[in-house]
Design an enzyme around this catalytic site. Sequence first.
Site, PDB file in Angstrom:
ATOM      1  N   LEU A 351       0.808  -1.223   0.000  1.00 21.33           N
ATOM      2  CA  LEU A 351       0.000   0.000   0.000  1.00 21.33           C
ATOM      3  C   LEU A 351       0.844   1.278   0.000  1.00 21.33           C
ATOM      4  O   LEU A 351       0.309   2.372  -0.211  1.00 21.33           O
ATOM      5  CB  LEU A 351      -0.936   0.011   1.221  1.00 21.33           C
ATOM      6  CG  LEU A 351      -2.077  -1.011   1.182  1.00 21.33           C
ATOM      7  CD1 LEU A 351      -2.694  -1.182   2.564  1.00 21.33           C
ATOM      8  CD2 LEU A 351      -3.147  -0.598   0.178  1.00 21.33           C
ATOM      9  N   GLU A 376      -2.110 -17.519  24.131  1.00 17.51           N
ATOM     10  CA  GLU A 376      -2.629 -18.902  24.017  1.00 17.51           C
ATOM     11  C   GLU A 376      -1.578 -19.846  23.432  1.00 17.51           C
ATOM     12  O   GLU A 376      -1.913 -20.810  22.756  1.00 17.51           O
ATOM     13  CB  GLU A 376      -3.900 -18.946  23.148  1.00 17.51           C
ATOM     14  CG  GLU A 376      -5.103 -18.283  23.781  1.00 17.51           C
ATOM     15  CD  GLU A 376      -5.571 -18.987  25.048  1.00 17.51           C
ATOM     16  OE1 GLU A 376      -5.341 -18.416  26.137  1.00 17.51           O
ATOM     17  OE2 GLU A 376      -6.139 -20.085  24.955  1.00 17.51           O
TER      18      GLU A 376
END
Length: 399
Positions: A351, A376
Site C-alpha cells: 500500500l 494462548e
Amino acid sequence: MINLETPEYIKNLTSGINNLAKTVLRPISRKYDEEEHTYPKELDMFRGMQILGRPKKKKKEGEENKSGSEGKPKKGVNLSTVAIIEEMCWGDAGLLLSIPNAGLGNAAIAAVATDEQMERFGKMWAAMAITEPGAGSDSGSITTTAVLDGDEWVLNGEKIFVTCAERSDCVVVWATVDKKAGKAGIKSFVVEKGRPGFKLEHLEHKLGIRASDTGTFVLDNCRIPKDNILGSPEVKTGTEGFKGVMKTFDNTRPLVASMATGIARAAVDYTREKIEESGIKLDYSKNPNNVSSIEKEFYLMEAHLEAMRLLTWRAAWMADNELFNNTEASMSKAKAGRYATLITQKACELLGPIGYTRDELPEKWMRDSKIMDIFEGTGQIQHLIVARNVLEMSSKELK
Ligand SMILES: Cc1cc2nc3c(=O)[nH]c(=O)nc-3n(C[C@H](O)[C@H](O)[C@H](O)COP(=O)(O)OP(=O)(O)OC[C@H]3O[C@@H](n4cnc5c(N)ncnc54)[C@H](O)[C@@H]3O)c2cc1C
C-alpha cells in the site's frame, strides 16, 4: 466427499455480524487504539447478547451422544463461534476482546464448572490468569500456590499479562495445590474481584490490541471459598489432571486463530480495494507467471488467508463433533498466528504511504496481529505440540 463451501447457516450468521462489525466496531477502531485503557462504552450493547456462543449443556448420566448417530456431522457452537469471531475481528480485534462476558475465563468455566458453579459464575465476565513472571510457555511450571485452610483456599503469587484485567468481574487463576506433584498439582480457581488480598497492580501499555486492557495481579493471602475450585481438588498421579486443564486450549486456540484470520482478512479486503482503484484488474484465470508482482503477492495473501480459515474451521468442526483436536487446534493457531503478521505486513508494504499513515487502519492491523502469534501459546509452542503428536513423542522426549 469433502465440501469446502461455506454452509448456508454460517453465511446467514456472518452477514449479520459483519454488519455489526462495519457499523459499530470499525467507526470506533482508531478511537480506542488512541485512548488505551478506556472502556469502550459502545460495547455495552453486547451485554447479555451471548455473541460468542452458548456454553454447551453437560450430558446427563446415561444420556446418549446423539452427534453423528445418523452419520451426519453436527452443527455446533465452535464452528459458529469461529465464524463470528472472524467477522468481529475484521471489525476490530481489541474491541472483540473487550466485549463484556466473553473472556477466556468464561470458556474455562463453561468447560468444567458444575451446575452450581455455572449458576454463580455463568453470568460474570471472567478473565484467565496463567502466565507468571517465571512461567509463560511452560505453564506447567507456575508457582502460585493454593492451600486449603478450613472452608477456604488461600492463594499466593503473581499473575502477569492478564487480558480484561480491569474490566472483568472475576479471574480464573491457575495455582498449584501441591508443588511436589508437579503438573498434577495444578488446578484452576475462580477469584472474584473484591476478595481480600486480590489486587490489580498495574495495566500494560501495548503495541497492539490497545482497546483491550491487560494487567498484573498480586495474590497476597487471597482467600476464596472452598468450592471456587474448578474441577476436582484431588491430585491424581501422572499428568491426567493437568491434561484436563490443558484441554481448554483445544477450544480456545481455534478462537485465537479466527481472530488472526479476521485481522488478516481486513488487510486483504483493504488491499484489494486499493489495487482495483489503481486500475489493476485482478484476473484469476491468468497464468501466475504472466501477472505483475503486485498481483502475484496479492494472490498469495489470499491463498494463505484461505488456508488459515480452513485449518481453523476444521479444528472447530472437530470440537463440535467431539473429536480429539489437539493437533488440529495447534495447526490452526500456528498457521493463522504467523500468517496474520505476514499478511498485514505485506499489505502495508504493497500500500505504500497509506499503509503507514495513522489516518488509515492497515498500520494498526499490523500492530494488532502480532499478539495472535504470542498468546494462548506462541507459534513455536504450537509447532512443538504438532511435532510431538505427529512423532508420538512426550513432552519429556521433545522439549
Ligand atoms: C497482550 C497480551 C495478552 C495476554 N493475555 C494473557 C491472558 O489473558 N492470560 C494469561 O495467562 N496470559 C496472557 N498473556 C501471556 C501470554 O500467553 C505469554 O506471553 C505467552 O504464553 C508466552 O510466554 P512468555 O511471554 O513468558 O514467553 P516465554 O515462554 O519466555 O518464551 C519466549 C520465547 O521463547 C520461545 N520458546 C519458549 N519455550 C520454547 C520451546 N520449548 N521451544 C521453542 N521455543 C520456545 C517462545 O516461543 C518465545 O518466542 C498475554 C500476553 C500478551 C502480550
